[in-house]
Design a protein around this motif. Structure first.
Motif, PDB file in Angstrom:
ATOM      1  N   LYS A 108       5.304   2.178  11.693  1.00 34.90           N
ATOM      2  CA  LYS A 108       4.493   1.050  12.319  1.00 34.90           C
ATOM      3  C   LYS A 108       3.752   0.304  11.189  1.00 34.90           C
ATOM      4  O   LYS A 108       3.142   0.920  10.319  1.00 34.90           O
ATOM      5  N   GLY A 109       3.847  -1.046  11.350  1.00 40.57           N
ATOM      6  CA  GLY A 109       3.027  -1.861  10.735  1.00 40.57           C
ATOM      7  C   GLY A 109       1.303  -1.983  11.243  1.00 40.57           C
ATOM      8  O   GLY A 109       1.107  -0.881  12.004  1.00 40.57           O
ATOM      9  N   ASP A 110       0.968  -3.117  11.248  1.00 40.65           N
ATOM     10  CA  ASP A 110      -0.413  -3.384  11.604  1.00 40.65           C
ATOM     11  C   ASP A 110      -0.456  -3.612  13.236  1.00 40.65           C
ATOM     12  O   ASP A 110      -1.572  -3.508  13.820  1.00 40.65           O
ATOM     13  N   VAL A 111       0.636  -4.123  13.605  1.00 43.91           N
ATOM     14  CA  VAL A 111       0.612  -4.745  15.029  1.00 43.91           C
ATOM     15  C   VAL A 111       2.047  -4.375  15.756  1.00 43.91           C
ATOM     16  O   VAL A 111       2.633  -5.182  16.221  1.00 43.91           O
ATOM     17  N   PRO A 112       2.216  -2.852  15.917  1.00 47.88           N
ATOM     18  CA  PRO A 112       3.381  -2.638  16.660  1.00 47.88           C
ATOM     19  C   PRO A 112       3.635  -2.697  18.062  1.00 47.88           C
ATOM     20  O   PRO A 112       4.528  -2.553  18.655  1.00 47.88           O
ATOM     21  N   GLU A 113       2.468  -2.737  18.745  1.00 52.21           N
ATOM     22  CA  GLU A 113       2.234  -2.669  20.013  1.00 52.21           C
ATOM     23  C   GLU A 113       3.148  -3.812  20.700  1.00 52.21           C
ATOM     24  O   GLU A 113       3.093  -4.798  20.784  1.00 52.21           O
ATOM     25  N   GLY A 127       0.841  -1.330   0.142  1.00 49.76           N
ATOM     26  CA  GLY A 127       0.116  -0.056  -0.031  1.00 49.76           C
ATOM     27  C   GLY A 127       0.782   1.235   0.032  1.00 49.76           C
ATOM     28  O   GLY A 127       2.000   1.221  -0.505  1.00 49.76           O
ATOM     29  N   ASN A 128       0.281   2.246   0.677  1.00 49.11           N
ATOM     30  CA  ASN A 128       1.036   3.715   0.544  1.00 49.11           C
ATOM     31  C   ASN A 128       2.130   3.482   1.512  1.00 49.11           C
ATOM     32  O   ASN A 128       2.199   2.768   2.792  1.00 49.11           O
ATOM     33  N   ALA A 129       3.301   4.292   1.393  1.00 48.04           N
ATOM     34  CA  ALA A 129       4.451   4.456   1.944  1.00 48.04           C
ATOM     35  C   ALA A 129       4.996   2.865   2.444  1.00 48.04           C
ATOM     36  O   ALA A 129       6.084   2.776   3.098  1.00 48.04           O
ATOM     37  N   GLY A 130       5.119   2.114   1.644  1.00 49.93           N
ATOM     38  CA  GLY A 130       5.821   0.854   1.605  1.00 49.93           C
ATOM     39  C   GLY A 130       5.199  -0.174   2.636  1.00 49.93           C
ATOM     40  O   GLY A 130       5.665  -1.120   3.073  1.00 49.93           O
ATOM     41  N   LYS A 131       3.705   0.208   3.189  1.00 52.48           N
ATOM     42  CA  LYS A 131       3.148  -0.858   4.032  1.00 52.48           C
ATOM     43  C   LYS A 131       2.776  -1.973   3.399  1.00 52.48           C
ATOM     44  O   LYS A 131       2.179  -1.984   2.310  1.00 52.48           O
ATOM     45  N   SER A 132       3.035  -3.167   3.810  1.00 55.56           N
ATOM     46  CA  SER A 132       2.520  -4.404   3.223  1.00 55.56           C
ATOM     47  C   SER A 132       1.384  -5.111   4.042  1.00 55.56           C
ATOM     48  O   SER A 132       1.754  -5.262   5.285  1.00 55.56           O
ATOM     49  N   THR A 133       0.624  -5.638   3.627  1.00 51.40           N
ATOM     50  CA  THR A 133      -0.422  -6.619   3.858  1.00 51.40           C
ATOM     51  C   THR A 133      -0.906  -8.021   3.501  1.00 51.40           C
ATOM     52  O   THR A 133      -0.892  -7.916   2.234  1.00 51.40           O
ATOM     53  N   PHE A 134      -0.422  -8.981   4.245  1.00 52.15           N
ATOM     54  CA  PHE A 134      -0.573 -10.174   3.524  1.00 52.15           C
ATOM     55  C   PHE A 134      -2.138 -10.878   3.982  1.00 52.15           C
ATOM     56  O   PHE A 134      -2.683 -10.526   4.993  1.00 52.15           O
ATOM     57  N   TYR A 188       8.473  -1.652   9.898  1.00 52.73           N
ATOM     58  CA  TYR A 188       9.175  -1.637   8.681  1.00 52.73           C
ATOM     59  C   TYR A 188      10.048  -0.502   8.535  1.00 52.73           C
ATOM     60  O   TYR A 188       9.768   0.596   9.320  1.00 52.73           O
ATOM     61  N   SER A 189      10.928  -0.613   7.517  1.00 55.16           N
ATOM     62  CA  SER A 189      11.993   0.635   7.517  1.00 55.16           C
ATOM     63  C   SER A 189      12.170   1.015   5.996  1.00 55.16           C
ATOM     64  O   SER A 189      12.904   0.041   5.286  1.00 55.16           O
ATOM     65  N   MET A 190      11.978   2.039   5.628  1.00 59.69           N
ATOM     66  CA  MET A 190      12.247   2.420   4.113  1.00 59.69           C
ATOM     67  C   MET A 190      13.831   2.674   3.903  1.00 59.69           C
ATOM     68  O   MET A 190      14.117   2.371   2.693  1.00 59.69           O
ATOM     69  N   LYS A 192       9.729  -2.764  19.460  1.00 59.89           N
ATOM     70  CA  LYS A 192      10.399  -1.252  19.316  1.00 59.89           C
ATOM     71  C   LYS A 192      11.389  -1.839  17.940  1.00 59.89           C
ATOM     72  O   LYS A 192      11.883  -3.018  18.135  1.00 59.89           O
ATOM     73  N   VAL A 193      11.831  -1.184  17.344  1.00 56.52           N
ATOM     74  CA  VAL A 193      13.021  -1.438  16.219  1.00 56.52           C
ATOM     75  C   VAL A 193      13.858  -0.081  16.201  1.00 56.52           C
ATOM     76  O   VAL A 193      13.589   1.012  16.652  1.00 56.52           O
ATOM     77  N   SER A 194      14.972  -0.339  15.670  1.00 50.93           N
ATOM     78  CA  SER A 194      15.670   0.683  15.150  1.00 50.93           C
ATOM     79  C   SER A 194      16.408   0.277  13.880  1.00 50.93           C
ATOM     80  O   SER A 194      16.661  -0.837  13.527  1.00 50.93           O
ATOM     81  N   ARG A 195      16.904   1.333  13.246  1.00 46.98           N
ATOM     82  CA  ARG A 195      17.514   1.008  11.885  1.00 46.98           C
ATOM     83  C   ARG A 195      18.742   1.969  11.967  1.00 46.98           C
ATOM     84  O   ARG A 195      18.923   3.062  11.202  1.00 46.98           O
TER      85      ARG A 195
END
Lengths: 109, 112
Positions: free
Chosen positions: B57-62, A92-99, B48-50, B65-68
């Motif tokens: 944050k993705g769908d389940v970040p709670e 999707g937007n900004a690189g977010k991916s959904t499976f 995720y990290s560009m 934590k991450v770092s890049r």
């Protein structure tokens, strides 16, 4: 947000053709991927569609209709080793991916 | 060999004990991502990290934590693990978000 639907399970016979469908509703669309995942292993890439139409790669083909929010993965000349889960994923937007939850395919002799 | 590596592959821990799962790729990829997979469910994106120093944050970040700080590494940190974080975790990378993702072998985490 993104919502992806695909059948939970499918069964097919060795040598046959099977079509796995995927429908999606997204707030943004930058491409649709299909991955294969054998039990206990990591997913591996199968195909990518960003434009409408059919992409063919050996025994595997994938189709996309953006206006319908629909894709399918076509597997020809099924082999026993094709028994696996098949995951549909949308970027999707900004690189977010959904499976999607995946379709478990069982190939029988 | 081009690959994504994760460590540890298996971990059993107790509630509240901080842990880090490392992820490293040797393909000079810009994009990296963490997923969790639970029985009967597909992959759910955690973070995720560009690019370096950019994470989302993705769908389940709670609870994660991450770092890049470097391009090749993208560790996943659980500050205070709970039993509902028991899952199979996959790290993935790609040259950019709209290209195929290469997945690590997975880390099976159990939180007691």
């Amino acid at each position: 947000g993104q919502n992806i639907d695909q059948p939970t399970e499918m069964t097919a016979t060795e040598g046959a053709i099977v079509q796995i469908n995927c429908t999606y509703q997204t707030s943004g669309f930058n491409g649709l991927f299909w991955y294969q995942q054998h039990a206990g292993e990591a997913p591996t890439f199968l195909s990518y569609n960003v434009l409408d139409g059919l992409e063919e790669k050996g025994r595997f083909s994938s189709f996309l209709s953006r206006s319908k929010g629909y894709s399918y993965l076509l597997l020809k000349e099924l082999q026993m080793k094709d028994s696996a889960s098949y995951l549909c994923a949308v970027i999707g937007n900004a690189g977010k991916s959904t499976f999607g939850d995946g379709t478990t395919l069982t190939v029988k002799p | 060999e081009a690959q994504v590596t994760q460590n540890p592959r298996y971990l059993i821990t107790v509630t509240g004990k901080k842990l880090t799962v490392t992820c490293s790729q040797n393909m000079n990829h810009e994009y990296m991502s963490w997923y969790r997979q639970d029985p009967g469910l597909g992959l759910r994106q955690i973070y995720y990290s560009m690019n370096v120093e950019v994470t989302d944050k993705g769908d389940v970040p709670e609870g994660y934590k991450v770092s890049r700080k470097e391009k090749r590494n993208f560790p996943l940190i659980l500050e205070s693990p709970s039993p509902n974080q028991t899952s199979l975790y996959f790290c993935a990378s790609s040259s950019e978000p709209y290209n195929e993702q290469f997945f690590g072998p997975g880390t099976r985490l159990t939180v007691l």
